[in-house]
Design a protein around this motif. Structure first.
Motif, PDB file in Angstrom:
ATOM      1  N   UNK A  15       3.976  31.493  60.101  1.00  0.00           N
ATOM      2  CA  UNK A  15       4.244  30.062  60.267  1.00  0.00           C
ATOM      3  C   UNK A  15       3.167  29.418  61.129  1.00  0.00           C
ATOM      4  N   UNK A  16       2.822  30.074  62.228  1.00  0.00           N
ATOM      5  CA  UNK A  16       1.808  29.528  63.134  1.00  0.00           C
ATOM      6  C   UNK A  16       0.449  29.464  62.452  1.00  0.00           C
ATOM      7  N   UNK A  17       0.098  30.498  61.701  1.00  0.00           N
ATOM      8  CA  UNK A  17      -1.178  30.505  61.001  1.00  0.00           C
ATOM      9  C   UNK A  17      -1.234  29.370  59.982  1.00  0.00           C
ATOM     10  N   UNK A  18      -0.141  29.158  59.272  1.00  0.00           N
ATOM     11  CA  UNK A  18      -0.076  28.066  58.289  1.00  0.00           C
ATOM     12  C   UNK A  18      -0.266  26.712  58.969  1.00  0.00           C
ATOM     13  N   UNK A  19       0.388  26.522  60.097  1.00  0.00           N
ATOM     14  CA  UNK A  19       0.261  25.254  60.812  1.00  0.00           C
ATOM     15  C   UNK A  19      -1.156  25.044  61.331  1.00  0.00           C
ATOM     16  N   UNK A  20      -1.802  26.099  61.808  1.00  0.00           N
ATOM     17  CA  UNK A  20      -3.169  25.980  62.307  1.00  0.00           C
ATOM     18  C   UNK A  20      -4.141  25.634  61.181  1.00  0.00           C
ATOM     19  N   UNK A  21      -3.924  26.237  60.015  1.00  0.00           N
ATOM     20  CA  UNK A  21      -4.791  25.955  58.869  1.00  0.00           C
ATOM     21  C   UNK A  21      -4.621  24.510  58.425  1.00  0.00           C
ATOM     22  N   UNK A  22      -3.393  24.021  58.424  1.00  0.00           N
ATOM     23  CA  UNK A  22      -3.130  22.648  57.987  1.00  0.00           C
ATOM     24  C   UNK A  22      -3.780  21.622  58.913  1.00  0.00           C
ATOM     25  N   UNK A  23      -3.983  21.972  60.172  1.00  0.00           N
ATOM     26  CA  UNK A  23      -4.530  21.020  61.138  1.00  0.00           C
ATOM     27  C   UNK A  23      -6.044  20.891  61.037  1.00  0.00           C
ATOM     28  N   UNK A  24      -6.696  21.850  60.405  1.00  0.00           N
ATOM     29  CA  UNK A  24      -8.151  21.808  60.288  1.00  0.00           C
ATOM     30  C   UNK A  24      -8.553  20.772  59.245  1.00  0.00           C
ATOM     31  N   UNK A  25      -9.657  20.084  59.505  1.00  0.00           N
ATOM     32  CA  UNK A  25     -10.143  19.160  58.467  1.00  0.00           C
ATOM     33  C   UNK A  25     -10.714  19.969  57.300  1.00  0.00           C
ATOM     34  N   UNK A  26     -10.696  19.400  56.124  1.00  0.00           N
ATOM     35  CA  UNK A  26     -11.252  20.126  54.978  1.00  0.00           C
ATOM     36  C   UNK A  26     -12.763  20.307  55.154  1.00  0.00           C
ATOM     37  N   UNK A  27     -13.323  21.338  54.531  1.00  0.00           N
ATOM     38  CA  UNK A  27     -14.772  21.530  54.636  1.00  0.00           C
ATOM     39  C   UNK A  27     -15.508  20.395  53.959  1.00  0.00           C
ATOM     40  N   UNK A  28     -16.788  20.242  54.317  1.00  0.00           N
ATOM     41  CA  UNK A  28     -17.564  19.156  53.713  1.00  0.00           C
ATOM     42  C   UNK A  28     -17.808  19.481  52.235  1.00  0.00           C
ATOM     43  N   UNK A  29     -18.035  18.451  51.413  1.00  0.00           N
ATOM     44  CA  UNK A  29     -18.188  18.659  49.968  1.00  0.00           C
ATOM     45  C   UNK A  29     -19.306  19.637  49.608  1.00  0.00           C
ATOM     46  N   UNK A  30     -20.405  19.632  50.354  1.00  0.00           N
ATOM     47  CA  UNK A  30     -21.502  20.545  50.056  1.00  0.00           C
ATOM     48  C   UNK A  30     -21.067  22.001  50.218  1.00  0.00           C
ATOM     49  N   UNK A  31     -20.292  22.284  51.240  1.00  0.00           N
ATOM     50  CA  UNK A  31     -19.800  23.646  51.452  1.00  0.00           C
ATOM     51  C   UNK A  31     -18.850  24.055  50.330  1.00  0.00           C
ATOM     52  N   UNK A  32     -17.994  23.149  49.891  1.00  0.00           N
ATOM     53  CA  UNK A  32     -17.074  23.441  48.785  1.00  0.00           C
ATOM     54  C   UNK A  32     -17.871  23.763  47.528  1.00  0.00           C
ATOM     55  N   UNK A  33     -18.897  22.965  47.238  1.00  0.00           N
ATOM     56  CA  UNK A  33     -19.727  23.209  46.056  1.00  0.00           C
ATOM     57  C   UNK A  33     -20.396  24.581  46.128  1.00  0.00           C
ATOM     58  N   UNK A  34     -20.917  24.938  47.326  1.00  0.00           N
ATOM     59  CA  UNK A  34     -21.562  26.244  47.495  1.00  0.00           C
ATOM     60  C   UNK A  34     -20.575  27.374  47.247  1.00  0.00           C
TER      61      UNK A  34
END
Length: 52
Positions: A15-34
């Motif tokens: 539960x804690x790991x899920x909440x921590x992941x949800x709080x992070x901003x999404x990666x930048x589009x260039x990183x997603x493309x890579x």
């Protein structure tokens, strides 16, 4: 009487790991493309990389 059941340590950690992941901003589009390999497709389409 009803006793409250305490969650397992593993359930709390998950539960804690899920909440921590949800709080992070999404990666930048260039990183997603890579990570998805889309940057290679774009470079090939722009003729920045040779096609094999």
């Amino acid at each position: 009487m009803d006793q409250k059941k305490q969650p397992t340590k593993e359930a709390v950690r998950l539960w804690l790991q899920t909440k921590l992941v949800e709080r992070r901003p999404p990666p930048d589009p260039q990183q997603i493309r890579r990570e998805l390999g889309w940057d290679l497709v774009v470079k090939v389409e722009r003729r920045e990389l040779p096609v094999r």
